[in-house]
Write a protein that holds these residues in place. Structure first.
Motif, PDB file in Angstrom:
ATOM      1  N   ALA A  40      51.669  25.477  39.908  1.00 33.91           N
ATOM      2  CA  ALA A  40      51.139  24.241  39.314  1.00 33.91           C
ATOM      3  C   ALA A  40      52.304  23.475  38.687  1.00 33.91           C
ATOM      4  CB  ALA A  40      50.095  24.569  38.260  1.00 33.91           C
ATOM      5  N   THR A  58      42.616  32.886  42.656  1.00 33.75           N
ATOM      6  CA  THR A  58      42.659  33.321  41.263  1.00 33.75           C
ATOM      7  C   THR A  58      43.635  32.462  40.470  1.00 33.75           C
ATOM      8  OG1 THR A  58      42.274  35.580  42.034  1.00 33.75           O
ATOM      9  CG2 THR A  58      43.031  35.316  39.752  1.00 33.75           C
ATOM     10  N   PRO A  59      43.168  31.852  39.372  1.00 34.59           N
ATOM     11  CA  PRO A  59      44.109  31.092  38.544  1.00 34.59           C
ATOM     12  C   PRO A  59      44.955  32.033  37.683  1.00 34.59           C
ATOM     13  CG  PRO A  59      41.926  30.996  37.595  1.00 34.59           C
ATOM     14  CD  PRO A  59      41.802  31.753  38.887  1.00 34.59           C
ATOM     15  N   THR A  76      46.881  32.084  34.205  1.00 36.17           N
ATOM     16  CA  THR A  76      46.889  31.319  32.961  1.00 36.17           C
ATOM     17  C   THR A  76      48.072  31.722  32.096  1.00 36.17           C
ATOM     18  OG1 THR A  76      44.487  31.260  33.045  1.00 36.17           O
ATOM     19  CG2 THR A  76      45.498  30.688  30.954  1.00 36.17           C
ATOM     20  N   CYS A  77      48.773  30.732  31.567  1.00 39.25           N
ATOM     21  CA  CYS A  77      49.875  30.953  30.630  1.00 39.25           C
ATOM     22  C   CYS A  77      49.532  30.252  29.321  1.00 39.25           C
ATOM     23  CB  CYS A  77      51.182  30.379  31.167  1.00 39.25           C
ATOM     24  SG  CYS A  77      51.867  31.326  32.521  1.00 39.25           S
ATOM     25  N   SER A 118      46.325  27.246  26.177  1.00 42.35           N
ATOM     26  CA  SER A 118      46.600  27.853  27.475  1.00 42.35           C
ATOM     27  C   SER A 118      46.458  26.806  28.571  1.00 42.35           C
ATOM     28  CB  SER A 118      45.646  29.015  27.733  1.00 42.35           C
ATOM     29  OG  SER A 118      44.317  28.570  27.736  1.00 42.35           O
ATOM     30  N   TYR A 119      47.053  27.093  29.718  1.00 41.17           N
ATOM     31  CA  TYR A 119      46.989  26.190  30.861  1.00 41.17           C
ATOM     32  C   TYR A 119      47.139  27.006  32.142  1.00 41.17           C
ATOM     33  CZ  TYR A 119      52.052  26.688  30.516  1.00 41.17           C
ATOM     34  OH  TYR A 119      53.308  27.205  30.438  1.00 41.17           O
ATOM     35  N   THR A 120      46.674  26.460  33.243  1.00 44.30           N
ATOM     36  CA  THR A 120      46.798  27.118  34.538  1.00 44.30           C
ATOM     37  C   THR A 120      48.213  26.886  35.055  1.00 44.30           C
ATOM     38  OG1 THR A 120      44.472  26.739  34.998  1.00 44.30           O
ATOM     39  CG2 THR A 120      45.878  27.239  36.882  1.00 44.30           C
ATOM     40  N   SER A 121      48.964  27.964  35.203  1.00 40.57           N
ATOM     41  CA  SER A 121      50.353  27.817  35.644  1.00 40.57           C
ATOM     42  C   SER A 121      50.496  27.933  37.157  1.00 40.57           C
ATOM     43  CB  SER A 121      51.239  28.858  34.972  1.00 40.57           C
ATOM     44  OG  SER A 121      50.886  30.141  35.428  1.00 40.57           O
ATOM     45  N   SER A 122      49.514  28.564  37.815  1.00 49.56           N
ATOM     46  CA  SER A 122      49.582  28.712  39.267  1.00 49.56           C
ATOM     47  C   SER A 122      48.256  29.256  39.784  1.00 49.56           C
ATOM     48  CB  SER A 122      50.725  29.652  39.665  1.00 49.56           C
ATOM     49  OG  SER A 122      50.537  30.911  39.055  1.00 49.56           O
ATOM     50  N   LEU A 123      48.172  29.349  41.096  1.00 50.29           N
ATOM     51  CA  LEU A 123      47.009  29.949  41.754  1.00 50.29           C
ATOM     52  C   LEU A 123      47.519  31.019  42.707  1.00 50.29           C
ATOM     53  CD1 LEU A 123      45.109  26.680  42.746  1.00 50.29           C
ATOM     54  CD2 LEU A 123      44.631  28.144  40.780  1.00 50.29           C
TER      55      LEU A 123
END
Length: 126
Positions: free
Chosen positions: A9, A83-84, A86-87, A113-118
């Protein structure tokens, strides 16, 4: 046979409105010395100054996910899960005040927190 694909992301660009001078292609003659000068018009444009530190570019992430899934399908794989990952991030501060900075103090802290990747998991179709 299974395959795992990582889709990173990216944060959204941030910026500000800035007034820029755009040449019109016309020339004007100076009053005192007779020299030519370019005619310009002022226009407001958005200029990127960096990237957000907390807001993920959801539209880009969606497009990147779509591209990855399409490639997996073309290679003969079926997506099993997305699957996300989260960081998180945080900040804090403490301040002392009063006479000689000894009378009182206060502090604060926050986290998010935020979605850093999938992560895409796919299996090969037989």
């Amino acid at each position: 046979m299974n395959k795992v694909v990582f889709v990173p992301a990216f944060f959204v660009p941030v910026g500000k409105e800035k007034t820029v001078k755009i040449p019109t292609g016309e020339k004007t003659t100076g009053f005192f010395f007779g020299g030519e000068k370019d005619v310009v018009r002022r226009e407001k444009q958005w200029v990127q100054t960096g990237f957000s530190d907390c807001t993920v570019d959801g539209e880009r992430l969606s497009d990147d996910l779509s591209i990855a899934v399409e490639k997996l399908n073309q290679d003969g794989f079926e997506v099993v899960s997305v699957t996300p990952v989260t960081c998180g991030n945080y900040d804090w501060n403490f301040h002392r005040g009063g006479v000689n900075e000894s009378s009182y103090g206060y502090g604060y802290g926050y986290g998010y927190s935020y979605t850093s990747s999938l992560i895409i998991t796919a299996k090969k179709l037989t």
